[in-house]
Design a protein around this motif. Sequence first.
Motif, PDB file in Angstrom:
ATOM      1  N   ASP A 208      16.638  23.133 -17.472  1.00  0.00           N
ATOM      2  CA  ASP A 208      15.341  23.648 -17.945  1.00  0.00           C
ATOM      3  C   ASP A 208      14.507  22.525 -18.548  1.00  0.00           C
ATOM      4  N   ARG A 209      15.185  21.642 -19.296  1.00  0.00           N
ATOM      5  CA  ARG A 209      14.431  20.560 -19.953  1.00  0.00           C
ATOM      6  C   ARG A 209      13.910  19.540 -18.931  1.00  0.00           C
ATOM      7  N   LEU A 210      14.490  19.531 -17.726  1.00  0.00           N
ATOM      8  CA  LEU A 210      14.003  18.607 -16.684  1.00  0.00           C
ATOM      9  C   LEU A 210      12.998  19.297 -15.754  1.00  0.00           C
ATOM     10  N   GLN A 211      12.658  20.573 -16.071  1.00  0.00           N
ATOM     11  CA  GLN A 211      11.839  21.392 -15.167  1.00  0.00           C
ATOM     12  C   GLN A 211      10.504  20.763 -14.793  1.00  0.00           C
ATOM     13  N   SER A 212       9.739  20.304 -15.780  1.00  0.00           N
ATOM     14  CA  SER A 212       8.442  19.696 -15.438  1.00  0.00           C
ATOM     15  C   SER A 212       8.461  18.213 -15.801  1.00  0.00           C
ATOM     16  N   PRO A 213       9.100  17.417 -14.954  1.00  0.00           N
ATOM     17  CA  PRO A 213       9.274  15.995 -15.269  1.00  0.00           C
ATOM     18  C   PRO A 213       7.952  15.236 -15.178  1.00  0.00           C
ATOM     19  N   LYS A 214       7.858  14.206 -15.998  1.00  0.00           N
ATOM     20  CA  LYS A 214       6.688  13.338 -15.926  1.00  0.00           C
ATOM     21  C   LYS A 214       6.859  12.415 -14.718  1.00  0.00           C
TER      22      LYS A 214
ATOM     23  N   GLU B  40       0.805  -1.223   0.000  1.00  0.00           N
ATOM     24  CA  GLU B  40       0.000   0.000   0.000  1.00  0.00           C
ATOM     25  C   GLU B  40       0.834   1.267   0.000  1.00  0.00           C
ATOM     26  N   ILE B  41       2.149   1.129   0.217  1.00  0.00           N
ATOM     27  CA  ILE B  41       2.994   2.324   0.270  1.00  0.00           C
ATOM     28  C   ILE B  41       3.470   2.691  -1.137  1.00  0.00           C
ATOM     29  N   THR B  42       3.173   3.912  -1.536  1.00  0.00           N
ATOM     30  CA  THR B  42       3.650   4.381  -2.845  1.00  0.00           C
ATOM     31  C   THR B  42       4.227   5.784  -2.703  1.00  0.00           C
ATOM     32  N   TRP B  43       5.008   6.182  -3.679  1.00  0.00           N
ATOM     33  CA  TRP B  43       5.533   7.547  -3.722  1.00  0.00           C
ATOM     34  C   TRP B  43       5.601   7.965  -5.182  1.00  0.00           C
ATOM     35  N   LYS B  44       5.844   9.280  -5.385  1.00  0.00           N
ATOM     36  CA  LYS B  44       5.930   9.808  -6.745  1.00  0.00           C
ATOM     37  C   LYS B  44       7.354   9.636  -7.263  1.00  0.00           C
ATOM     38  N   ALA B  45       7.491   9.015  -8.448  1.00  0.00           N
ATOM     39  CA  ALA B  45       8.821   8.790  -9.016  1.00  0.00           C
ATOM     40  C   ALA B  45       8.927   9.469 -10.369  1.00  0.00           C
ATOM     41  N   PHE B  46      10.155   9.581 -10.878  1.00  0.00           N
ATOM     42  CA  PHE B  46      10.383  10.186 -12.191  1.00  0.00           C
ATOM     43  C   PHE B  46      10.249   9.112 -13.263  1.00  0.00           C
ATOM     44  N   TYR B  47       9.420   9.383 -14.253  1.00  0.00           N
ATOM     45  CA  TYR B  47       9.192   8.408 -15.319  1.00  0.00           C
ATOM     46  C   TYR B  47      10.212   8.623 -16.439  1.00  0.00           C
ATOM     47  N   ARG B  48      10.899   7.550 -16.837  1.00  0.00           N
ATOM     48  CA  ARG B  48      11.855   7.634 -17.954  1.00  0.00           C
ATOM     49  C   ARG B  48      11.214   7.051 -19.203  1.00  0.00           C
ATOM     50  N   LYS B  49      11.646   7.567 -20.352  1.00  0.00           N
ATOM     51  CA  LYS B  49      11.019   7.136 -21.618  1.00  0.00           C
ATOM     52  C   LYS B  49      11.232   5.661 -21.912  1.00  0.00           C
TER      53      LYS B  49
END
Lengths: 108, 404
Positions: B132-138, B5-14
């Motif tokens: 700048d290109r990493l500013q709003s990561p998915k 049940e434990i989750t966190w927000k991670a950075f999605y890579r292509k």
Amino acid sequence: MNGKAFQIEKQDNVAIALSELQPGLVNIIGAQCKELEISMRISEGHKFALYDIKAGTAIIKYGVCIGVATRDIVAGTWVHLDCMKSLFDERSSHLDAVTGKPKDIKYE
Amino acid sequence: MDLQEITWKAFYRKDGKKGIRNKILVIYTVECASFVAKEIVSKAEEPEVEVIGFSGCTDNAYAIRLLIALIRHPNVGAVLVVGLGCEYVQPEWLADVAREAGKPAVWFYIQEQGGTKKSILLGIQLVKKLKDRLQSPKTVSMGFQDLVVGAECGGSDYTSGLAGNVVVGHFFDALVDAGGTAVFEEIVEAIGLVGLLTRRAATQKAEQEIASTYEKALEYCKAVRQYSVSPGNFAGGLSTIEEKSMGAVIKSGSRPIQGVLKVGAPPARHGLWLLDTTPDPHWMQFGITNPNDNEGIMDLISCGAHLVFLVTGRGNVVGSAVAPVIKITGNSRTYLSLQDDIDFDAGQVLSGQCSQEALVQQLFTMVGNVAAGSYTKSEMLGHKEYFIPYKYQEKDVVMRPCKL
């Protein structure tokens, strides 16, 4: 009262001193809780025999064989380089038991 | 605690991977380019911009595999590669590897930019653009089933085998049961325990891989008459290599071993894996085992570990580039004297302050927080060590005709 010692697995025949222990009663904790009379000073982190161990038999810690006794070991005494040896590293049982320093090499 | 049940927000890579940090790596491809790369990072003044590199001019296959694995690492978002201009290691090819993984990447040669000053200025600008290109990561939801955790021990004392490595072993069991992935290393510290490890092999192939890797390590130790145990270990109460081995191997827990990983190889599936960092036989004896703790940490990260446990008894202060390091000690005295550096005191279990179960829960809470973005002590202090040496290692496990 003396400090404590830790026994990892039930089948172990040694326990580890959690602080420097003086001759006398020691509290064993871990896999079993009991008191044992030790007959010598044991440094922190060192092992002592929980039972009498015959020469040539296995020293058991973590439930596995960590070497064999090179002579009869009496319960409550120190178990280290001078009374046990590795089945692999033939050099280690020739080191100084207290300092761990090599005795098989001379510098000039 | 229900781990599912434990989750966190991670950075999605292509490429589909999930990262717990969003780093920009500045990579030098030869020692001659290292000063410029380090200056770019220090002048960029961004905590998530960090330097790694390989000093050799010759493109040692092991070192290149390591660099490529770190570029593909899910914690890395973008890459700048800095070359001098005449080395074997090709910065352009490394940038291509990053782009193929869907990461913004740029590179240049110092010789073509007109030297130190211009290269540093250019590098700082390029890092800003990458930032700048990493500013709003998915972002994407991540849980323990997605997590890869590595473990190694260094500066061990008697508490490592009693508490520090023990809590890691219990953690690994629970992580694997929750569907996650765990990697442990130091085959030279498994001397005497081959039966114990092969019995835990998940498949016949894994059994052969473990036996072959063990055989290689044992031959190495016999050849040099040196086992991974020293006068300081003996003075501290360890009597044999088998005893030290067991204290180290206990950090692998008790679950089946899926196979042996070579440096830079990602685990093929979830579960517990053994990492082989020892050099393979080569006429030049290229590389030594265990030159320092950061080599082991780097090797674990190269296999995709999102974060690494470093278990210490006597104490250590290091961190790492690319992935957070959680330092654990079984020695409460060491924890007290190095409190700014050491994250976790497993010694509580020896003093009877805390049960083994409660301690493992505490460690899961800490790992969950670090995965969600909290800094470890070494991250707070700015530790970013890395170590990429010359070494000879085969890409795959070399199977030997062993007697099992």
